[in-house]
Motif scaffolding. Structure first.
Motif, PDB file in Angstrom:
ATOM      1  N   GLU A  25      -9.691 -22.332   5.195  1.00  0.00           N
ATOM      2  CA  GLU A  25      -9.582 -20.867   5.155  1.00  0.00           C
ATOM      3  C   GLU A  25     -10.276 -20.233   6.355  1.00  0.00           C
ATOM      4  OE1 GLU A  25     -11.126 -19.540   1.455  1.00  0.00           O
ATOM      5  OE2 GLU A  25      -9.524 -20.449   0.281  1.00  0.00           O
ATOM      6  N   THR A  26     -11.437 -20.754   6.709  1.00  0.00           N
ATOM      7  CA  THR A  26     -12.184 -20.228   7.856  1.00  0.00           C
ATOM      8  C   THR A  26     -11.421 -20.475   9.144  1.00  0.00           C
ATOM      9  OG1 THR A  26     -14.238 -20.657   6.683  1.00  0.00           O
ATOM     10  CG2 THR A  26     -14.401 -20.264   9.042  1.00  0.00           C
ATOM     11  N   ARG A  27     -10.869 -21.675   9.280  1.00  0.00           N
ATOM     12  CA  ARG A  27     -10.098 -21.992  10.491  1.00  0.00           C
ATOM     13  C   ARG A  27      -8.856 -21.108  10.600  1.00  0.00           C
ATOM     14  NH1 ARG A  27      -9.197 -28.144   9.860  1.00  0.00           N
ATOM     15  NH2 ARG A  27      -9.309 -27.481   7.724  1.00  0.00           N
ATOM     16  N   ASP A  28      -8.181 -20.873   9.476  1.00  0.00           N
ATOM     17  CA  ASP A  28      -7.004 -19.984   9.494  1.00  0.00           C
ATOM     18  C   ASP A  28      -7.407 -18.570   9.904  1.00  0.00           C
ATOM     19  OD1 ASP A  28      -5.437 -22.100   8.717  1.00  0.00           O
ATOM     20  OD2 ASP A  28      -5.394 -21.518   6.596  1.00  0.00           O
ATOM     21  N   PHE A  29      -8.557 -18.122   9.394  1.00  0.00           N
ATOM     22  CA  PHE A  29      -9.066 -16.797   9.757  1.00  0.00           C
ATOM     23  C   PHE A  29      -9.330 -16.718  11.259  1.00  0.00           C
ATOM     24  CE2 PHE A  29     -12.863 -14.135  10.481  1.00  0.00           C
ATOM     25  CZ  PHE A  29     -12.345 -12.909  10.111  1.00  0.00           C
ATOM     26  N   LEU A  30      -9.956 -17.739  11.811  1.00  0.00           N
ATOM     27  CA  LEU A  30     -10.251 -17.761  13.245  1.00  0.00           C
ATOM     28  C   LEU A  30      -8.976 -17.786  14.087  1.00  0.00           C
ATOM     29  CD1 LEU A  30     -13.245 -20.267  13.334  1.00  0.00           C
ATOM     30  CD2 LEU A  30     -13.334 -17.788  13.665  1.00  0.00           C
ATOM     31  N   ASP A  31      -7.958 -18.485  13.620  1.00  0.00           N
ATOM     32  CA  ASP A  31      -6.688 -18.550  14.353  1.00  0.00           C
ATOM     33  C   ASP A  31      -6.015 -17.181  14.460  1.00  0.00           C
ATOM     34  OD1 ASP A  31      -6.795 -21.225  14.926  1.00  0.00           O
ATOM     35  OD2 ASP A  31      -5.594 -21.829  13.184  1.00  0.00           O
ATOM     36  N   GLU A  32      -6.210 -16.340  13.450  1.00  0.00           N
ATOM     37  CA  GLU A  32      -5.516 -15.053  13.400  1.00  0.00           C
ATOM     38  C   GLU A  32      -6.260 -13.925  14.107  1.00  0.00           C
ATOM     39  OE1 GLU A  32      -4.928 -14.412   9.258  1.00  0.00           O
ATOM     40  OE2 GLU A  32      -3.510 -16.080   9.071  1.00  0.00           O
ATOM     41  N   LEU A  33      -7.483 -14.174  14.551  1.00  0.00           N
ATOM     42  CA  LEU A  33      -8.273 -13.112  15.184  1.00  0.00           C
ATOM     43  C   LEU A  33      -7.710 -12.729  16.546  1.00  0.00           C
ATOM     44  CD1 LEU A  33     -11.937 -14.168  14.429  1.00  0.00           C
ATOM     45  CD2 LEU A  33     -10.651 -12.315  13.398  1.00  0.00           C
ATOM     46  N   ARG A  34      -7.703 -11.419  16.803  1.00  0.00           N
ATOM     47  CA  ARG A  34      -7.329 -10.908  18.122  1.00  0.00           C
ATOM     48  C   ARG A  34      -8.595 -10.775  18.953  1.00  0.00           C
ATOM     49  NH1 ARG A  34      -4.239  -6.440  15.012  1.00  0.00           N
ATOM     50  NH2 ARG A  34      -6.308  -5.609  15.160  1.00  0.00           N
ATOM     51  N   PRO A  35      -8.477 -10.702  20.282  1.00  0.00           N
ATOM     52  CA  PRO A  35      -9.674 -10.619  21.138  1.00  0.00           C
ATOM     53  C   PRO A  35     -10.593  -9.448  20.787  1.00  0.00           C
ATOM     54  CG  PRO A  35      -7.753 -11.101  22.469  1.00  0.00           C
ATOM     55  CD  PRO A  35      -7.256 -10.832  21.073  1.00  0.00           C
ATOM     56  N   GLU A  36     -10.032  -8.286  20.470  1.00  0.00           N
ATOM     57  CA  GLU A  36     -10.880  -7.135  20.150  1.00  0.00           C
ATOM     58  C   GLU A  36     -11.624  -7.352  18.834  1.00  0.00           C
ATOM     59  OE1 GLU A  36      -6.606  -6.078  19.027  1.00  0.00           O
ATOM     60  OE2 GLU A  36      -7.564  -6.786  20.834  1.00  0.00           O
ATOM     61  N   GLU A  37     -11.025  -8.093  17.907  1.00  0.00           N
ATOM     62  CA  GLU A  37     -11.715  -8.395  16.656  1.00  0.00           C
ATOM     63  C   GLU A  37     -12.870  -9.369  16.891  1.00  0.00           C
ATOM     64  OE1 GLU A  37      -7.953  -7.854  13.614  1.00  0.00           O
ATOM     65  OE2 GLU A  37      -8.283  -9.807  14.543  1.00  0.00           O
ATOM     66  N   VAL A  38     -12.675 -10.295  17.792  1.00  0.00           N
ATOM     67  CA  VAL A  38     -13.750 -11.228  18.144  1.00  0.00           C
ATOM     68  C   VAL A  38     -14.922 -10.458  18.761  1.00  0.00           C
ATOM     69  CG1 VAL A  38     -14.378 -13.181  19.617  1.00  0.00           C
ATOM     70  CG2 VAL A  38     -12.180 -13.179  18.431  1.00  0.00           C
ATOM     71  N   ASP A  39     -14.619  -9.479  19.621  1.00  0.00           N
ATOM     72  CA  ASP A  39     -15.675  -8.662  20.220  1.00  0.00           C
ATOM     73  C   ASP A  39     -16.462  -7.905  19.161  1.00  0.00           C
ATOM     74  OD1 ASP A  39     -14.936  -9.529  22.735  1.00  0.00           O
ATOM     75  OD2 ASP A  39     -13.677  -7.762  23.152  1.00  0.00           O
ATOM     76  N   VAL A  40     -15.770  -7.351  18.157  1.00  0.00           N
ATOM     77  CA  VAL A  40     -16.453  -6.625  17.087  1.00  0.00           C
ATOM     78  C   VAL A  40     -17.359  -7.562  16.296  1.00  0.00           C
ATOM     79  CG1 VAL A  40     -16.088  -5.395  14.907  1.00  0.00           C
ATOM     80  CG2 VAL A  40     -14.701  -4.833  16.889  1.00  0.00           C
TER      81      VAL A  40
END
Length: 108
Positions: A25-40
């Motif tokens: 579940e965590t890996r799937d969540f990380l796969d779906e993140l956009r760059p701006e979400e990673v920054d947040v």
């Protein structure tokens, strides 16, 4: 020597492939993140424990304000409905009184 370490290999992998030890579940969540979400997420991580608590309190406060706003909206709608319903009811009562006050038949 095709098995040599290439530092650019990890850029072509999905985040879930880099972190195979994490739950799916965590890996799937990380796969779906956009760059701006990673920054947040990075900015939130830099807040520290006190900043995180303040952020959680701010989110709870905004949820409470939205809940109170919905309540106030429905109170206003209800009050307007009661007001206009009372006006219409009073008008009909006055018409009924007028029927009995004249010749006993409804006006034409």
């Amino acid at each position: 020597m095709t098995d040599a370490f290439n530092p650019n290999d990890h850029f072509q992998q999905l985040p879930s492939e880099k972190y195979a030890d994490l739950p799916k579940e965590t890996r799937d969540f990380l796969d779906e993140l956009r760059p701006e979400e990673v920054d947040v997420i990075r900015q939130i991580a830099r807040l520290g424990p006190e900043g995180s608590q303040q952020l959680i309190q701010a989110i709870k406060l905004s949820q409470s304000v939205m809940t109170v706003g919905k309540f106030v909206r429905w109170v206003i709608i209800t009050m307007l409905g009661v007001f206009f319903g009372t006006l219409l009811f009073a008008e009909k009562i006055m018409q009924v009184i007028a029927w009995f006050g004249h010749s006993g038949s409804p006006p034409r």
